[in-house]
Each structure stands twice: as structure tokens, then as C-alpha cells.
Write an enzyme that holds these catalytic residues in place. Structure first.
Site, PDB file in Angstrom:
ATOM      1  N   GLY A  56      48.653  51.283  24.269  1.00 17.00           N
ATOM      2  CA  GLY A  56      50.013  51.081  23.765  1.00 17.00           C
ATOM      3  C   GLY A  56      51.008  52.099  24.316  1.00 17.00           C
ATOM      4  O   GLY A  56      52.111  51.717  24.728  1.00 17.00           O
TER       5      GLY A  56
ATOM      6  N   ASN B 259      43.012  50.030  17.796  1.00 18.07           N
ATOM      7  CA  ASN B 259      41.631  50.249  18.244  1.00 18.07           C
ATOM      8  C   ASN B 259      40.697  49.114  17.824  1.00 18.07           C
ATOM      9  O   ASN B 259      40.832  48.566  16.735  1.00 18.07           O
ATOM     10  CB  ASN B 259      41.089  51.596  17.760  1.00 18.07           C
ATOM     11  CG  ASN B 259      41.751  52.090  16.486  1.00 18.07           C
ATOM     12  OD1 ASN B 259      42.840  51.659  16.143  1.00 18.07           O
ATOM     13  ND2 ASN B 259      41.067  52.957  15.792  1.00 18.07           N
TER      14      ASN B 259
ATOM     15  N   PRO C 238      36.893  49.240  17.999  1.00 19.78           N
ATOM     16  CA  PRO C 238      35.586  49.837  18.336  1.00 19.78           C
ATOM     17  C   PRO C 238      34.436  48.856  18.121  1.00 19.78           C
ATOM     18  O   PRO C 238      34.607  47.847  17.440  1.00 19.78           O
ATOM     19  CB  PRO C 238      35.487  51.003  17.348  1.00 19.78           C
ATOM     20  CG  PRO C 238      36.349  50.605  16.196  1.00 19.78           C
ATOM     21  CD  PRO C 238      37.455  49.764  16.759  1.00 19.78           C
TER      22      PRO C 238
ATOM     23  N   PHE D 225      45.116  45.544  31.974  1.00 21.85           N
ATOM     24  CA  PHE D 225      44.106  45.851  33.000  1.00 21.85           C
ATOM     25  C   PHE D 225      44.212  47.272  33.525  1.00 21.85           C
ATOM     26  O   PHE D 225      43.590  47.612  34.529  1.00 21.85           O
ATOM     27  CB  PHE D 225      44.208  44.854  34.160  1.00 21.85           C
ATOM     28  CG  PHE D 225      43.833  43.450  33.770  1.00 21.85           C
ATOM     29  CD1 PHE D 225      42.503  43.101  33.614  1.00 21.85           C
ATOM     30  CD2 PHE D 225      44.800  42.499  33.532  1.00 21.85           C
ATOM     31  CE1 PHE D 225      42.146  41.811  33.231  1.00 21.85           C
ATOM     32  CE2 PHE D 225      44.458  41.205  33.151  1.00 21.85           C
ATOM     33  CZ  PHE D 225      43.124  40.859  33.003  1.00 21.85           C
TER      34      PHE D 225
ATOM     35  N   LEU E   3      37.498  40.023  29.352  1.00 22.80           N
ATOM     36  CA  LEU E   3      36.100  40.436  29.213  1.00 22.80           C
ATOM     37  C   LEU E   3      35.360  40.249  30.535  1.00 22.80           C
ATOM     38  O   LEU E   3      34.567  41.098  30.956  1.00 22.80           O
ATOM     39  CB  LEU E   3      35.386  39.609  28.125  1.00 22.80           C
ATOM     40  CG  LEU E   3      35.877  39.739  26.692  1.00 22.80           C
ATOM     41  CD1 LEU E   3      34.920  39.038  25.735  1.00 22.80           C
ATOM     42  CD2 LEU E   3      36.001  41.191  26.279  1.00 22.80           C
ATOM     43  N   ALA E   4      35.651  39.137  31.208  1.00 29.08           N
ATOM     44  CA  ALA E   4      34.949  38.832  32.467  1.00 29.08           C
ATOM     45  C   ALA E   4      35.298  39.863  33.545  1.00 29.08           C
ATOM     46  O   ALA E   4      34.424  40.323  34.285  1.00 29.08           O
ATOM     47  CB  ALA E   4      35.322  37.430  32.943  1.00 29.08           C
TER      48      ALA E   4
ATOM     49  N   ARG F 169      33.465  39.804  51.884  1.00 30.33           N
ATOM     50  CA  ARG F 169      33.133  39.005  50.699  1.00 30.33           C
ATOM     51  C   ARG F 169      32.664  39.909  49.562  1.00 30.33           C
ATOM     52  O   ARG F 169      32.780  39.576  48.399  1.00 30.33           O
ATOM     53  CB  ARG F 169      32.024  37.994  51.028  1.00 30.33           C
ATOM     54  CG  ARG F 169      32.474  36.929  52.004  1.00 30.33           C
ATOM     55  CD  ARG F 169      31.301  36.128  52.496  1.00 30.33           C
ATOM     56  NE  ARG F 169      30.304  36.992  53.142  1.00 30.33           N
ATOM     57  CZ  ARG F 169      29.136  36.570  53.604  1.00 30.33           C
ATOM     58  NH1 ARG F 169      28.812  35.309  53.478  1.00 30.33           N
ATOM     59  NH2 ARG F 169      28.301  37.415  54.175  1.00 30.33           N
TER      60      ARG F 169
ATOM     61  N   CYS G 213      35.984  50.853  27.534  1.00 31.96           N
ATOM     62  CA  CYS G 213      36.054  49.398  27.749  1.00 31.96           C
ATOM     63  C   CYS G 213      34.771  48.726  28.224  1.00 31.96           C
ATOM     64  O   CYS G 213      34.371  47.708  27.661  1.00 31.96           O
ATOM     65  CB  CYS G 213      37.159  49.090  28.758  1.00 31.96           C
ATOM     66  SG  CYS G 213      38.775  49.331  28.042  1.00 31.96           S
ATOM     67  N   PHE G 214      34.160  49.258  29.286  1.00 31.05           N
ATOM     68  CA  PHE G 214      33.081  48.497  29.930  1.00 31.05           C
ATOM     69  C   PHE G 214      31.962  48.112  28.956  1.00 31.05           C
ATOM     70  O   PHE G 214      31.624  46.941  28.808  1.00 31.05           O
ATOM     71  CB  PHE G 214      32.505  49.280  31.114  1.00 31.05           C
ATOM     72  CG  PHE G 214      33.366  49.236  32.349  1.00 31.05           C
ATOM     73  CD1 PHE G 214      34.505  48.453  32.396  1.00 31.05           C
ATOM     74  CD2 PHE G 214      33.032  49.977  33.473  1.00 31.05           C
ATOM     75  CE1 PHE G 214      35.300  48.405  33.529  1.00 31.05           C
ATOM     76  CE2 PHE G 214      33.821  49.934  34.619  1.00 31.05           C
ATOM     77  CZ  PHE G 214      34.952  49.150  34.644  1.00 31.05           C
TER      78      PHE G 214
END
Ligand code: UDX
Ligand code: ADP
Length: 475
Positions: free
Chosen positions: A15, A89, A91, A162, A221-222, A260, A276-277
């Protein structure tokens, strides 16, 4: 529809920087960032911001008090805003159903309830900015519509962020894409258009992708799952390199030349961290399991399995190379943040590594240029604090420089790739350390040949220097 006032619930890592850039690029919009934590807001209004992010200070100083405001007046901000970001948040749950996997949406739900109870009139766009599981926007929407007063109308959008910490300002200024998901109804399209108009102040229109809400939520998420998967893939090759004599950096260089595959996110390491991950993959795994998609769940979960293996493997290697005992040995942990250019320690590999070495009764001398002393002590206190409150005080000291931490230590362990570690005077360091002096480079940033020529014993990820080094038979 013209947006004149924007409010953001949550003045955290997402934020704070996002709204600062929005204010910086949209002088015609008033941006108010609110938080329940008075301390956090006081810090945003002070000379020392609560988060370290290169370039952030300048942006905040330029806009604060003009069209950027930090406040605890949540109700007023919600009432006056045309568009409200939820950036609180989320979590991973530590209890009950979905424990250790599902996101705890308590704060998102409470934010939605704050909004619906406060708004008295008008059309309000509510934007989900926090990373949330697919269909969270639907839950927000249900809460908002269930208690909606007469004369009030809500549209909920998904607008995942992102930015990466440490490069947040650049990422926000030069976003490769902005994703906006919303209802495909006329009102939904109106809301999408309004948010898109804000971003068009600095992002070219063709980079703003609009889609349905669920695709937008899943894309976030992807994206994180794909990035983390790359790191686990290269990390999965590191034990193979160490066993066979191949060098993982050479392998990464070779495969990265294939357009590629691409060269980014192929830096082998002691393991990925950050808020995040792991959280996002666990979310993905949880959704798949809930839908009975066991094979898909297992596939994504393996990214985390490899990451945990990598962290454990590196700390075991330290113990093995230090003659199978680190009891009472002083080990310098250089870097505690989950990556350089941030003071954030959430899920940092350094925490796992330190705890493992503490289990072996090593004495840790920790230095990080940006992480607060108290943060490190808190991170290492759980879950020991109740069973042995003096444990952290007995085993951990925090230092003001790498040399102070290195003084009298048996080993240096590089956990974070801070630039200042590359520039250390390693001759001086060698002189002040116990001998044999070891360097464990968990980030592959040092000049290993130079260190060996000074006299150090060197270990790094995905490369073998010492043929006689102990094999890790525990795996
Ligand atoms: C990530 C995503 O990059 C970002 O797009 C998303 O919005 C939030 O999650 P962040 O966690 O801030 O951002 O940092 P990132 O640069 O992705 O690094 C995550 C972890 O992976 C760090 O611990 C980093 O050191 C590690 N990493 C990264 C590697 O080990 N090797 C690499 O090649 C890249
Ligand atoms: P992120 O990394 O996603 O930005 P942080 O934990 O850094 O997450 O920040 C989230 C912030 O949201 C915290 O400062 C917390 O106090 C704040 N917060 C949580 N719920 C609310 C709420 N209902 N209204 C305002 N702020 C909130």
C-alpha cells in the site's frame, strides 16, 4: 466517472509504495493511505519511513502534505474516497482449517466490513490489492452487498500488485503490465475504466490488461508460482553440481541464453524467501486440494519442498564442514533480509538457517545493514521463547558491521546478497577470524578464487572446491 480521491486501507510494503507513486504521477488526485497502526502512520509521517525501499524517500517527501496523506482517520478517508484499495495483510493461517496453507482472510474481511459500515452514499469502487486466493473478490463483494445501505453502490475490482521489494519504485514507475479484473457488466466496465484512467497517467494503455476477476486473481498466484518454480528448478540442480563437479552458474548461463528459457530468476541461492512466493504457492496448493486436484497440488507443492530442502541442506553443509560440530563456535551471519535492498525479513532463508545452527548450539554473530536488531531477535525467538526464554540471548549477538560480526568467528555465512559484502576487505577479515577460516557463500556473490588464495576454506551453492569435503550422507 472521474476519480478525485483515493483511499488505501493498509500502509504496508504494498500500500505505501503503490500509493506514493500514484500520488506522484497523479497530481490531480488526492491519495490518503490509512492504517490501524498509529505507529506505522507516525513513521510514514516522519523522516524515517517504516520501510526501506530505494527511491521511496524522495517520492514521499515530494508529495506528502500535498496530494499524499498518511492517517489513522479510517472512517473519514473511506467516506470521502471515490475508490478504495484494500491492501491489508493476508498471512498464511497458523491455526484450524487450512492451517499452514490457506491465506487468513480475516483482515480483508474486516476491511470490507469497515467499508460497508462506513459508506453512506454514492458509487464506490473497492479494489482488492492484497494477494488473495482466487474468488476472494467474490467474498468481498458478498459482504459489501449484504449490508449495503440505500443509495450506496459498490463495484469490486481485482488489481494485483507485481512490485518486488528492493525495486518497488522502478517496478511501479515502469510496470510491464497492470492487471485489472472486474465484472463484465456495464457498471463493472465503468469501474475498470475508472481505475484504468488512474494508471494511464503514467502507464501506456496497451500495458493495461483488463479481464474477469477470477482470471486476474489467478494470474497473480500463477506469476509468483512460475517465478518461484524457476528458482527451485535451478536450486534442484545444485546438489547435482556439487556432487559431480559441474558449476551451476555455468549451467544457468548456458540455459539462459535460450530465449525460450531466458536468463532471469536463475540465480541459485540458499533458498527463496519473502512474504509472497511461499504464501502464494501454498494458496494455490490449498485451492487445488479443496477442488480435489491432488496431482496439481503436489506439483506446485514440490516447489516449496525443494526450497525447504535447499535451506536445510546449506545449514547441514555448514555443520559438516566445521568438523561436524558447531557447538559454541562463533558463526557470523552476514545478511538477514530475504534479499538485498530491503529491511524485510519475512520468510528469509537466514531465519531458517540461523534456527538450525542454534539447534546445534552455535553462537551467532549477526549483521544486516537494514534490519532492526529487535526484528532479528523477534524472528529468532519463535517458537523457542516459551520453552527456553534465555536461548536467544545466550546464542545470538547483533552487530553494527560485518567486521564486528566476523571478529573471532569460525565462519562467515552470506545469507543476503548485499553489495557491501562483495566490497569487504577479506584480508582484514581473515586476520580477525579463527583458523581455519571458512566462508559459506549462500548467494554466490564473492570472488571465491581470491578468497581461497587468501587462505579461506570456501563453500558455495552448486559448485565444489574441496574434493575432500564431507559428503552429505544425511540426504
Ligand atoms: C516477488 C515477485 O517478484 C513480485 O513480482 C511479486 O509482486 C511479489 O513477490 P519479492 O518477493 O519482493 O517479489 O522479491 P523477488 O525479487 O521476487 O525475490 C524473492 C526471493 O527469491 C528472494 O529471497 C530472492 O533472493 C530469491 N531469488 C530471486 C533467488 O533466490 N534467485 C533468483 O534468481 C531470484
Ligand atoms: P503487505 O506486505 O501486503 O503490504 P503489510 O503487513 O506490510 O502487508 O501491511 C499491511 C498493513 O495493513 C498493516 O500495517 C496493518 O496494520 C494494516 N491493516 C490491516 N487491516 C486494516 C484495516 N482494516 N484498515 C486499515 N489498515 C489495516
Amino acid at each position: 466517472m472521474t476519480i478525485k480521491k483515493v483511499c488505501c486501507l493498509g500502509a504496508g510494503y504494498v500500500g505505501g509504495p503503490t500509493c506514493s507513486i500514484m500520488a506522484y504521477k497523479c497530481p490531480d488526485i488526492q491519495v490518503i493511505v490509512v492504517d490501524k497502526s498509529k505507529q506505522r502512520i507516525d513513521e510514514w509521517n516522519s523522516d524515517v519511513l517504516p520501510i526501506y525501499e530505494p527511491g521511496l524517500d524522495e517520492v514521499v517527501k515530494q508529495c506528502r502534505g500535498k496530494n499524499l496523506h498518511f492517517s489513522t482517520e479510517i472512517e473519514t478517508a473511506i467516506k470521502e474516497a471515490d475508490l478504495i484499495f484494500i491492501s491489508v495483510n493476508t498471512p498464511t493461517k497458523t491455526f484450524g482449517y487450512g492451517k499452514g496453507k490457506a491465506a487468513d482472510l480475516k483482515y480483508v474481511e474486516l476491511a470490507a466490513r469497515d467499508i460497508v459500515e462506513t459508506v453512506e452514499s454514492g458509487f464506490k469502487i473497492v479494489v482488492e490489492k492484497s494477494t488473495v486466493p482466487v474468488k476472494a473478490a467474490e467474498s468481498i463483494s458478498t459482504i459489501l452487498h449484504s449490508k449495503q445501505k440505500a443509495g450506496v453502490e459498490f463495484q469490486v475490482l481485482s488489481n494485483p500488485e507485481f512490485l518486488a521489494e528492493g525495486s518497488a519504485i522502478t517496478d511501479l514507475l515502469h510496470a510491464e503490465r497492470v492487471l485489472i479484473g472486474g465484472e463484465q457488466s456495464p457498471k463493472g466496465k465503468l469501474a475498470i475504466g475508472a481505475l484504468s484512467w488512474i494508471y494511464q497517467h503514467w502507464i501506456p494503455e496497451e500495458k493495461i490488461l483488463t479481464m474477469d476477476t477470477w482470471s486476474s486473481e489467478l494470474s497473480k498466484l500463477a506469476a509468483n508460482a512460475f517465478l518461484a518454480q524457476r528458482i527451485s528448478s535451478i536450486n534442484a540442480l545444485t546438489p547435482l553440481c556439487e556432487e559431480t563437479g559441474a558449476d551451476v552458474s555455468e549451467v544457468a548461463k548456458a540455459i539462459g541464453k535460450d530465449s525460450r528459457i531466458g536468463s532471469k530468476f536463475l540465480q541459485a541461492s540458499v533458498g527463496f524467501g519473502g512474504s509472497c512466493f511461499q504464501k502464494d504457492i501454498l494458496n494455490l496448493v490449498y485451492i487445488c486440494e479443496s477442488l480435489g486436484l491432488q496431482e496439481v497440488a503436489a506439483y506446485w507443492n514440490s516447489v516449496i519442498v525443494i526450497n525447504d530442502y535447499q535451506k536445510r541442506r546449506f545449514s547441514l553443509r555448514i555443520v559438516h564442514r566445521l568438523f561436524n560440530t558447531v557447538t559454541d563456535k562463533r558463526i557470523s551471519i552476514l545478511g538477514f533480509a530475504f534479499k538485498k535492498n530491503t529491511g524485510d525479513t519475512r520468510e528469509s532463508a537466514a531465519i531458517h538457517l540461523s534456527k538450525h545452527l542454534m539447534d546445534e548450539n552455535a553462537k551467532l554473530a549477526i549483521y544486516d545493514p537494514k534490519v532492526d536488531k529487535q526484528q532479528i531477535l523477534d524472528d529468532l525467538s519463535h517458537p523457542y521463547i516459551s520453552e527456553d526464554p534465555s536461548r536467544v540471548a545466550r546464542l545470538v549477538t547483533i552487530h553494527q558491521s560485518a567486521y564486528e560480526a566476523g571478529q573471532g568467528s569460525h565462519a562467515l555465512v552470506i545469507c543476503t546478497e548485499w553489495d557491501e559484502f562483495v566490497k569487504l576487505d577479506f584480508r582484514r577479515m581473515y586476520e580477525i577470524m579463527e583458523k581455519p577460516a571458512f566462508v559459506f557463500d549462500g548467494r554466490k556473490i564473492l570472488d571465491h578464487e581470491a578468497l581461497i588464495s587468501i587462505g579461506f576454506e570456501v563453500e558455495t551453492i552448486g559448485k565444489r572446491f574441496n574434493q575432500s569435503a564431507n559428503r552429505l550422507d544425511d540426504f
